[in-house]
Design a protein around this motif. Structure first.
Motif, PDB file in Angstrom:
ATOM      1  N   PRO A 268      30.238 -11.077 -82.607  1.00 37.24           N
ATOM      2  CA  PRO A 268      31.162  -9.964 -82.359  1.00 37.24           C
ATOM      3  C   PRO A 268      30.375  -8.656 -82.218  1.00 37.24           C
ATOM      4  N   LYS A 269      30.876  -7.787 -81.371  1.00 38.16           N
ATOM      5  CA  LYS A 269      30.184  -6.528 -81.104  1.00 38.16           C
ATOM      6  C   LYS A 269      29.985  -5.713 -82.381  1.00 38.16           C
ATOM      7  N   ALA A 270      30.999  -5.697 -83.250  1.00 40.28           N
ATOM      8  CA  ALA A 270      30.914  -4.904 -84.494  1.00 40.28           C
ATOM      9  C   ALA A 270      29.773  -5.401 -85.381  1.00 40.28           C
ATOM     10  N   SER A 271      29.578  -6.728 -85.463  1.00 42.91           N
ATOM     11  CA  SER A 271      28.491  -7.289 -86.281  1.00 42.91           C
ATOM     12  C   SER A 271      27.138  -6.918 -85.701  1.00 42.91           C
ATOM     13  N   LEU A 272      27.014  -7.006 -84.389  1.00 37.26           N
ATOM     14  CA  LEU A 272      25.748  -6.646 -83.747  1.00 37.26           C
ATOM     15  C   LEU A 272      25.433  -5.165 -83.935  1.00 37.26           C
ATOM     16  N   GLN A 273      26.465  -4.326 -83.926  1.00 35.65           N
ATOM     17  CA  GLN A 273      26.249  -2.889 -84.150  1.00 35.65           C
ATOM     18  C   GLN A 273      25.731  -2.639 -85.566  1.00 35.65           C
ATOM     19  N   VAL A 274      26.290  -3.364 -86.539  1.00 37.78           N
ATOM     20  CA  VAL A 274      25.829  -3.229 -87.926  1.00 37.78           C
ATOM     21  C   VAL A 274      24.363  -3.634 -88.027  1.00 37.78           C
ATOM     22  N   LEU A 275      24.017  -4.793 -87.463  1.00 26.60           N
ATOM     23  CA  LEU A 275      22.639  -5.285 -87.542  1.00 26.60           C
ATOM     24  C   LEU A 275      21.680  -4.345 -86.813  1.00 26.60           C
ATOM     25  N   HIS A 276      22.102  -3.813 -85.683  1.00 28.03           N
ATOM     26  CA  HIS A 276      21.282  -2.864 -84.917  1.00 28.03           C
ATOM     27  C   HIS A 276      21.012  -1.612 -85.746  1.00 28.03           C
ATOM     28  N   ARG A 277      22.072  -1.067 -86.339  1.00 31.68           N
ATOM     29  CA  ARG A 277      21.930   0.170 -87.126  1.00 31.68           C
ATOM     30  C   ARG A 277      21.032  -0.050 -88.341  1.00 31.68           C
ATOM     31  N   LEU A 278      21.284  -1.120 -89.082  1.00 34.70           N
ATOM     32  CA  LEU A 278      20.492  -1.374 -90.292  1.00 34.70           C
ATOM     33  C   LEU A 278      19.031  -1.637 -89.955  1.00 34.70           C
ATOM     34  N   TRP A 279      18.790  -2.424 -88.882  1.00 35.96           N
ATOM     35  CA  TRP A 279      17.406  -2.712 -88.529  1.00 35.96           C
ATOM     36  C   TRP A 279      16.696  -1.462 -88.024  1.00 35.96           C
ATOM     37  N   SER A 280      17.404  -0.617 -87.298  1.00 34.42           N
ATOM     38  CA  SER A 280      16.807   0.638 -86.821  1.00 34.42           C
ATOM     39  C   SER A 280      16.412   1.524 -88.007  1.00 34.42           C
ATOM     40  N   GLU A 281      17.211   1.491 -89.075  1.00 34.78           N
ATOM     41  CA  GLU A 281      16.930   2.310 -90.264  1.00 34.78           C
ATOM     42  C   GLU A 281      15.832   1.712 -91.136  1.00 34.78           C
ATOM     43  N   HIS A 282      15.804   0.386 -91.274  1.00 35.05           N
ATOM     44  CA  HIS A 282      14.933  -0.258 -92.270  1.00 35.05           C
ATOM     45  C   HIS A 282      13.822  -1.122 -91.696  1.00 35.05           C
ATOM     46  N   GLY A 283      13.836  -1.383 -90.393  1.00 32.42           N
ATOM     47  CA  GLY A 283      12.870  -2.307 -89.790  1.00 32.42           C
ATOM     48  C   GLY A 283      11.420  -1.916 -90.015  1.00 32.42           C
ATOM     49  N   ALA A 284      11.125  -0.629 -89.860  1.00 32.07           N
ATOM     50  CA  ALA A 284       9.733  -0.178 -90.030  1.00 32.07           C
ATOM     51  C   ALA A 284       9.252  -0.424 -91.461  1.00 32.07           C
ATOM     52  N   SER A 285      10.130  -0.203 -92.441  1.00 30.07           N
ATOM     53  CA  SER A 285       9.759  -0.430 -93.843  1.00 30.07           C
ATOM     54  C   SER A 285       9.527  -1.908 -94.127  1.00 30.07           C
ATOM     55  N   VAL A 286      10.379  -2.763 -93.540  1.00 35.52           N
ATOM     56  CA  VAL A 286      10.204  -4.213 -93.725  1.00 35.52           C
ATOM     57  C   VAL A 286       8.874  -4.650 -93.122  1.00 35.52           C
ATOM     58  N   HIS A 287       8.580  -4.162 -91.927  1.00 30.29           N
ATOM     59  CA  HIS A 287       7.316  -4.506 -91.261  1.00 30.29           C
ATOM     60  C   HIS A 287       6.115  -4.049 -92.102  1.00 30.29           C
ATOM     61  N   ALA A 288       6.183  -2.822 -92.626  1.00 28.10           N
ATOM     62  CA  ALA A 288       5.081  -2.298 -93.454  1.00 28.10           C
ATOM     63  C   ALA A 288       4.897  -3.145 -94.708  1.00 28.10           C
ATOM     64  N   GLN A 289       6.001  -3.546 -95.339  1.00 22.77           N
ATOM     65  CA  GLN A 289       5.928  -4.368 -96.555  1.00 22.77           C
ATOM     66  C   GLN A 289       5.311  -5.731 -96.235  1.00 22.77           C
ATOM     67  N   GLN A 290       5.653  -6.299 -95.094  1.00 22.95           N
ATOM     68  CA  GLN A 290       5.086  -7.595 -94.708  1.00 22.95           C
ATOM     69  C   GLN A 290       3.579  -7.489 -94.502  1.00 22.95           C
ATOM     70  N   GLU A 291       3.127  -6.371 -93.939  1.00 27.39           N
ATOM     71  CA  GLU A 291       1.684  -6.184 -93.738  1.00 27.39           C
ATOM     72  C   GLU A 291       0.962  -6.059 -95.072  1.00 27.39           C
ATOM     73  N   VAL A 292       1.571  -5.353 -96.022  1.00 29.06           N
ATOM     74  CA  VAL A 292       0.980  -5.219 -97.363  1.00 29.06           C
ATOM     75  C   VAL A 292       0.904  -6.583 -98.028  1.00 29.06           C
ATOM     76  N   GLN A 293       1.985  -7.358 -97.960  1.00 31.93           N
ATOM     77  CA  GLN A 293       1.991  -8.678 -98.583  1.00 31.93           C
ATOM     78  C   GLN A 293       0.938  -9.589 -97.956  1.00 31.93           C
ATOM     79  N   ALA A 294       0.787  -9.512 -96.637  1.00 31.25           N
ATOM     80  CA  ALA A 294      -0.222 -10.341 -95.963  1.00 31.25           C
ATOM     81  C   ALA A 294      -1.624  -9.950 -96.419  1.00 31.25           C
TER      82      ALA A 294
END
Length: 199
Positions: free
Chosen positions: A100-126
């Motif tokens: 559904p469009k509403a679900s994709l909008q939620v995922l888009h917004r959250l990933w746009s806000e938090h994606g960089a932090s998740v990526h940085a954390q994954q690099e630290v863990q690696a």
């Protein structure tokens, strides 16, 4: 056949996500993203289940676990690939056209806000990831001949360690110690075990 089963599994997860309001999906995703950013020790599925039940959404335990695993895998994969919000949504739509469009909008917004932090954390863990000791064997030996050793007929301990690397590959490491070195090693292991029991 496995591809059809996998597709069926994704369809089922998407169907369950479709049952969530944008606010409920946001709340569930925030629990997962907070964990992936290293701010909590895990995702509390019981807490997410309580949130859903208070909102009138009933999911059996397995369906909830599958949904959480799917979202974890989606966000982890997006972090490893450094996807943008648009790229994430495109991949989800390619995998399943029922979103559904509403679900994709939620995922888009959250990933746009938090994606960089998740990526940085994954690099630290690696960078910090270390192997896991899965087996240790030892044997007592006696040096009887050597080209370099002056003190023959002295006992030594030979250790063989089996370690699973973060990549999943198993490595074998072996080394030898004198009896005093082994006694010190044993003492340090006992101290570590005592500290771990208090954690």
């Amino acid at each position: 056949m496995p591809a059809a089963e996998d597709s069926y599994g994704v369809n089922k997860v998407v169907d369950n996500i479709c049952r969530l309001s944008p606010d409920l999906l946001t709340e569930a995703c925030q629990h997962i993203l907070i964990y992936l950013q290293g701010q909590t020790r895990g995702v509390d599925s019981a807490e997410i289940s309580d949130i859903f039940q208070r909102a009138g959404v009933r999911l059996d335990h397995e369906s909830l676990q599958t949904m959480i695993r799917f979202l974890l895998l989606t966000f982890r994969s997006a972090g490893k690939s450094s996807l943008s919000g648009d790229d994430l949504v495109s991949r989800l739509e390619e995998g399943n056209h029922k979103w559904p469009k509403a679900s994709l909008q939620v995922l888009h917004r959250l990933w746009s806000e938090h994606g960089a932090s998740v990526h940085a954390q994954q690099e630290v863990q690696a960078a910090l990831s270390i192997g896991q000791l899965v087996d240790m064997q030892w044997k007592l030996g006696m040096a009887v001949s050597s080209d370099t050793c002056r003190s023959l007929n002295s006992p030594y301990v030979s250790l063989m360690l089996k370690i699973v690397e973060p990549s999943g590959q198993i490595r074998h490491r072996s080394f030898e110690m004198t009896i005093p070195q082994f006694q010190n090693f044993h003492k340090q292991f006992k101290e570590m075990a005592a500290v771990l029991e208090t954690v």
